[in-house]
Every structure is written in structure tokens, then in C-alpha cells.
Design a protein around this motif. Structure first.
Motif, PDB file in Angstrom:
ATOM      1  N   THR A 332      55.382  43.893 -12.741  1.00  0.00           N
ATOM      2  CA  THR A 332      54.431  43.108 -12.503  1.00  0.00           C
ATOM      3  C   THR A 332      54.691  41.989 -11.225  1.00  0.00           C
ATOM      4  OG1 THR A 332      53.650  43.317 -14.430  1.00  0.00           O
ATOM      5  CG2 THR A 332      52.584  41.588 -13.332  1.00  0.00           C
ATOM      6  N   LEU A 333      55.792  41.411 -11.464  1.00  0.00           N
ATOM      7  CA  LEU A 333      56.255  40.366 -10.343  1.00  0.00           C
ATOM      8  C   LEU A 333      56.570  40.914  -9.228  1.00  0.00           C
ATOM      9  CD1 LEU A 333      58.526  38.213 -12.553  1.00  0.00           C
ATOM     10  CD2 LEU A 333      56.283  37.608 -11.946  1.00  0.00           C
ATOM     11  N   LEU A 334      57.311  42.056  -9.236  1.00  0.00           N
ATOM     12  CA  LEU A 334      57.749  42.830  -8.130  1.00  0.00           C
ATOM     13  C   LEU A 334      56.525  43.342  -7.219  1.00  0.00           C
ATOM     14  CD1 LEU A 334      59.922  44.008  -6.053  1.00  0.00           C
ATOM     15  CD2 LEU A 334      59.968  46.046  -7.662  1.00  0.00           C
ATOM     16  N   ALA A 335      55.461  43.863  -8.003  1.00  0.00           N
ATOM     17  CA  ALA A 335      54.185  44.225  -7.371  1.00  0.00           C
ATOM     18  C   ALA A 335      53.357  43.366  -6.795  1.00  0.00           C
ATOM     19  CB  ALA A 335      53.323  45.235  -8.469  1.00  0.00           C
ATOM     20  N   LYS A 336      53.386  41.969  -7.261  1.00  0.00           N
ATOM     21  CA  LYS A 336      52.886  40.695  -6.743  1.00  0.00           C
ATOM     22  C   LYS A 336      53.539  40.463  -5.313  1.00  0.00           C
ATOM     23  CE  LYS A 336      50.559  39.027 -10.981  1.00  0.00           C
ATOM     24  NZ  LYS A 336      50.621  37.823 -11.765  1.00  0.00           N
ATOM     25  N   LYS A 337      54.927  40.273  -5.486  1.00  0.00           N
ATOM     26  CA  LYS A 337      55.576  40.008  -4.446  1.00  0.00           C
ATOM     27  C   LYS A 337      55.636  41.027  -3.444  1.00  0.00           C
ATOM     28  CE  LYS A 337      59.079  37.544  -2.642  1.00  0.00           C
ATOM     29  NZ  LYS A 337      58.853  36.066  -2.322  1.00  0.00           N
ATOM     30  N   ARG A 338      55.316  42.377  -3.307  1.00  0.00           N
ATOM     31  CA  ARG A 338      55.143  43.327  -2.302  1.00  0.00           C
ATOM     32  C   ARG A 338      53.809  43.639  -1.920  1.00  0.00           C
ATOM     33  NH1 ARG A 338      60.048  46.352  -1.596  1.00  0.00           N
ATOM     34  NH2 ARG A 338      61.612  44.947  -2.371  1.00  0.00           N
ATOM     35  N   SER A 339      52.677  42.728  -2.718  1.00  0.00           N
ATOM     36  CA  SER A 339      51.123  42.963  -2.592  1.00  0.00           C
ATOM     37  C   SER A 339      51.082  44.445  -2.825  1.00  0.00           C
ATOM     38  CB  SER A 339      51.059  42.667  -0.903  1.00  0.00           C
ATOM     39  OG  SER A 339      51.328  41.467  -0.676  1.00  0.00           O
ATOM     40  N   LEU A 340      51.516  44.726  -3.850  1.00  0.00           N
ATOM     41  CA  LEU A 340      51.073  46.107  -4.391  1.00  0.00           C
ATOM     42  C   LEU A 340      49.856  46.018  -5.425  1.00  0.00           C
ATOM     43  CD1 LEU A 340      54.593  47.820  -4.751  1.00  0.00           C
ATOM     44  CD2 LEU A 340      53.043  47.891  -2.681  1.00  0.00           C
ATOM     45  N   LEU A 341      48.573  46.017  -4.843  1.00  0.00           N
ATOM     46  CA  LEU A 341      47.612  45.718  -5.723  1.00  0.00           C
ATOM     47  C   LEU A 341      46.559  46.655  -5.903  1.00  0.00           C
ATOM     48  CD1 LEU A 341      47.227  41.969  -4.818  1.00  0.00           C
ATOM     49  CD2 LEU A 341      48.527  42.864  -6.751  1.00  0.00           C
ATOM     50  N   GLN A 342      46.053  46.795  -7.061  1.00  0.00           N
ATOM     51  CA  GLN A 342      44.886  47.841  -7.387  1.00  0.00           C
ATOM     52  C   GLN A 342      43.358  47.026  -6.955  1.00  0.00           C
ATOM     53  OE1 GLN A 342      45.972  49.420 -11.121  1.00  0.00           O
ATOM     54  NE2 GLN A 342      47.105  51.173 -10.006  1.00  0.00           N
ATOM     55  N   LYS A 343      42.415  47.831  -7.538  1.00  0.00           N
ATOM     56  CA  LYS A 343      41.150  47.281  -7.268  1.00  0.00           C
ATOM     57  C   LYS A 343      41.057  46.108  -8.317  1.00  0.00           C
ATOM     58  CE  LYS A 343      38.367  51.186  -5.795  1.00  0.00           C
ATOM     59  NZ  LYS A 343      37.191  52.271  -6.095  1.00  0.00           N
ATOM     60  N   GLY A 344      40.545  44.724  -8.067  1.00  0.00           N
ATOM     61  CA  GLY A 344      40.467  43.859  -8.890  1.00  0.00           C
ATOM     62  C   GLY A 344      41.634  43.022  -9.160  1.00  0.00           C
ATOM     63  N   GLY A 345      42.541  43.283  -8.033  1.00  0.00           N
ATOM     64  CA  GLY A 345      43.857  42.588  -8.092  1.00  0.00           C
ATOM     65  C   GLY A 345      44.849  42.670  -9.007  1.00  0.00           C
ATOM     66  N   VAL A 346      44.716  44.015  -9.598  1.00  0.00           N
ATOM     67  CA  VAL A 346      45.595  44.355 -10.747  1.00  0.00           C
ATOM     68  C   VAL A 346      46.934  44.740 -10.317  1.00  0.00           C
ATOM     69  CG1 VAL A 346      45.992  45.787 -12.849  1.00  0.00           C
ATOM     70  CG2 VAL A 346      43.679  44.988 -12.213  1.00  0.00           C
TER      71      VAL A 346
END
Length: 362
Positions: A332-346
Motif C-alpha cells: 500500500t505504501l509502495l503504491a502510494k509512493k509510485r502513484s499507483l492508484l485505482q478509481k476512488g484513490g484506492v
């Protein structure tokens, strides 16, 4: 009013008469006998040679048996902890050709997971092949594993086969680029850092020793085999000192066999990677650099198993993420760091897991 007799409710009996049962058994025996005869004509046999074991008059028999039992227990416990299966596709096609055409077979292993990179079917095919072929193991990528672990793996693997620790050279240039540099010495050199290989000379000396001791003429033919991304082509490039084989992070860069003259009396054969059988667990397949073709649970389980064997502080420094408690929080932290987001910012933990596994194999 409808009357139903008791005899009509009873189901038909599945019992057979003795004569019919004996007839079926006789037909089965005759069919199996016919199959054995046909297999004997074709030269195919399923009989396995019985292990003679340790002779009673052999010295230190009890010590030998005790050591063998301890090794079996260690291998069984390690495989159970890693949840990896030993079911692989038998070496066919290119690998049979490599074994037939080579006198020495080099099996390249990843120093971070040597047992998971071994292929029992291939090793058995080499040892049972006619012509007294030699099997040599190269423990590659030793810079990615702790020094103490590498020493222990070397001691463990050298009990079975000759094993050499190795670190392949990085950013090697091709032959034409090197020739151009020699012709133009005034130009600025060193734009591409060529990290030297480790123990490359030791491996080359070992192969030259094999070449001198054999009695046949011509160059020694050495086949290089192993799983994808263990560094087969990089090992050949390091021995040659230039980029003669294509190498990359992506799986399947080497698609066909290629012969390379390493020295006057040594010829090396590069081959495509061994494919794992689909009957393996999803975690094992994901660790073999196939993350995009499996279910999300398999990829997440593979990342979880890898993080168990990693130092959390080193992972935090590598990916510049804060402290985490488990693999899901890390992704989750890595996805936020790399801006790997789905619909709704998940956060897209699946995509983050694939990136982590690609970094592992690369």
C-alpha cells in the motif's frame, strides 16, 4: 389407488459372478502383458535400478548413513518452509540438444534461492546420460545475498557437485563498440561503467582444466542451463569479456541456442530458460518471474514470502517508504509512493507487487 411392490423399489445389484470377475481380471493381465511386450520391443523400461546402499564392510558406515539422513531432513524442511514444489517440466527440446552437444553442463543458480533454482529432472538427465558428462554449478548474483549465506550455500552445494561463486559483470559493451574504442583512443572513455566479474577467472581456469584433461580433439563444449533471470547469458558475457549474448531483466530474452568461443579450446552454448510446470503452486511460479500471468493472491503471497527473508530497514531504504508491519501495508505504501492508484484513490497493491517481483528478478 396405486400399488407399488417392494421388489420394484430395490436397486439393481452391482455384484458380479465369480466367472465374470475372473474374466475381467484375466483381460486386464493380458492387456498389461501386451503393453510390457510392446515397451520391451521399443527399448522402453520403467524398472528403476535398486540403490545398493552402503556395504556392510565399508568404513564409517554409521557416520555416512547418519550424514545422509541429516541432509535429507534439511532439504525436506527447507522446501516445506519455502513452499516450493520440485515438479518441473522435464528438460526437452533445446535442453536435450544442449546436453547431447556438451561435455560439461553448467547449471546457473540464483544465490538468493539456490534450491528453488535447481531442476532435479535436468540434473538426473545429465548424470544418466551416456558419455560421462560433468555437471558444474555456478552460484550467481552473490552480491544480492549476505556473505555468510553465500558461504553456507557453497559448503552445502559442494557436497554434491563442484560449485563456484560468481558475480557477473554489468554494462558490458558489444564487440563492435570495443573495437571502435581501440581505434579512437583520444575520445573520452569510461562513459559506461564496466563492473568486473567476481571469480570469473576461477571458473575459466576450471573449464580450461577440464579441456586439458580430456582425450578428445577439438574445443571443449560447455552448455549453460537454468531458470529464467538467473544470469545465464551474463555469465557467458563475463567469461568472454564482452556482450556477445543478449541479456535483460525481462524473461525469455534468449530464445534459441547460441555458440560462443570463450577461448581457443572452449566453446560455450547458451540456451533458453527452463520453464516451470503449471502444476507448481502459484507462489513458486510467481517467484520464477511470472507475476503477470497469475492470480492476485499468488502474487501477494509471493511478495509476503520474499519479505519474510528480507531486512525491513533495507527494504525501507530501497523504496523510500516508512516502517510497515506486514506485506499488505508495504504494498500500500509502495503504491502510494509510485502513484499507483485505482478509481476512488484506492492503492493498486497488485501492480505494486508486480513491480517488487520485477525488481527481485532483475
Amino acid at each position: 389407488m396405486t400399488v407399488v411392490f417392494v421388489s420394484e423399489l430395490k436397486k439393481a445389484s452391482k455384484r458380479l459372478t465369480c466367472a465374470k470377475r475372473y474374466k475381467i481380471q484375466r483381460k486386464i493381465r493380458e492387456h498389461n502383458r501386451k503393453l510390457r511386450k510392446e515397451a520391451k520391443k521399443k527399448g522402453v523400461t520403467k524398472r528403476v535400478k535398486k540403490d545398493p546402499g552402503v556395504p556392510n564392510d565399508a568404513p564409517f558406515k554409521e557416520d555416512v548413513l547418519r550424514e545422509a539422513e541429516q541432509r535429507r531432513i534439511q532439504v525436506r524442511s527447507f522446501s516445506a518452509s519455502r513452499k516450493l514444489s520440485s515438479v518441473y517440466v522435464a528438460p526437452i527440446g533445446h535442453h536435450i540438444c544442449v546436453i547431447n552437444a556438451s561435455e560439461v553442463i553448467i547449471e546457473v543458480l540464483d544465490a538468493r534461492d539456490p534450491l528453488g533454482c535447481r531442476c532435479p529432472q535436468l540434473e538426473e538427465a545429465v548424470l544418466k546420460h551416456e558419455g560421462n558428462k560433468k555437471l558444474l554449478m555456478v552460484l550467481n548474483k552473490i552480491d544480492c545475498a549476505p556473505k555468510e549465506n553465500v558461504k553456507k550455500w557453497l559448503n552445502y552445494l559442494q557436497r554434491e557437485f563442484p560449485t563456484v561463486a560468481f558475480k557477473a559483470s554489468t554494462h558490458l559493451q558489444d564487440k563492435t563498440a570495443q573495437d571502435k574504442k581501440r581505434k579512437e583512443p583520444n575520445r573520452t572513455l569510461g562513459l559506461i561503467s564496466e563492473a568486473p566479474s567476481f571469480r570469473g577467472s576461477c571458473l575459466l581456469e576450471l573449464l580450461q582444466d577440464y579441456a586439458r584433461k580430456r582425450q578428445t580433439e577439438g574445443p571443449l563444449r560447455v552448455g549453460v542451463v537454468g531458470f529464467p533471470n538467473v544470469g545465464k547469458s551474463s555469465v557467458i558475457n563475463s567469461l568472454k569479456g564482452s556482450r556477445v549474448c543478449n541479456a535483460g531483466v525481462l524473461r525469455g530474452v534468449t530464445k534459441c541456442m547460441q555458440e560462443v568461443h570463450i577461448a581457443k579450446n572452449i566453446k560455450v552454448i547458451d540456451s533458453p530458460g527452463i520453464l516451470a510446470s503449471p502444476s507448481n503452486p502459484g507462489v513458486a511460479l510467481a517467484l520464477r518471474s511470472l507475476p503477470s500471468t497469475h492470480k492476485q493472491d499468488d502474487v501477494l503471497d509471493a511478495v509476503r514470502d520474499l519479505l519474510k527473508h528480507c531486512n525491513n530497514q533495507q527494504v525501507m531504504l530501497q523504496y523510500n517508504v516508512p516502517a510497515f508491519k506486514n506485506s499488505l501495508e508495504f504494498l500500500t505504501l509502495l503504491a502510494k509512493k509510485r502513484s499507483l492508484l485505482q478509481k476512488g484513490g484506492v492503492p493498486n497493491t497488485r501492480q505494486a507487487a508486480e513491480i517488487f517481483l520485477c525488481d527481485w528478478t532483475g
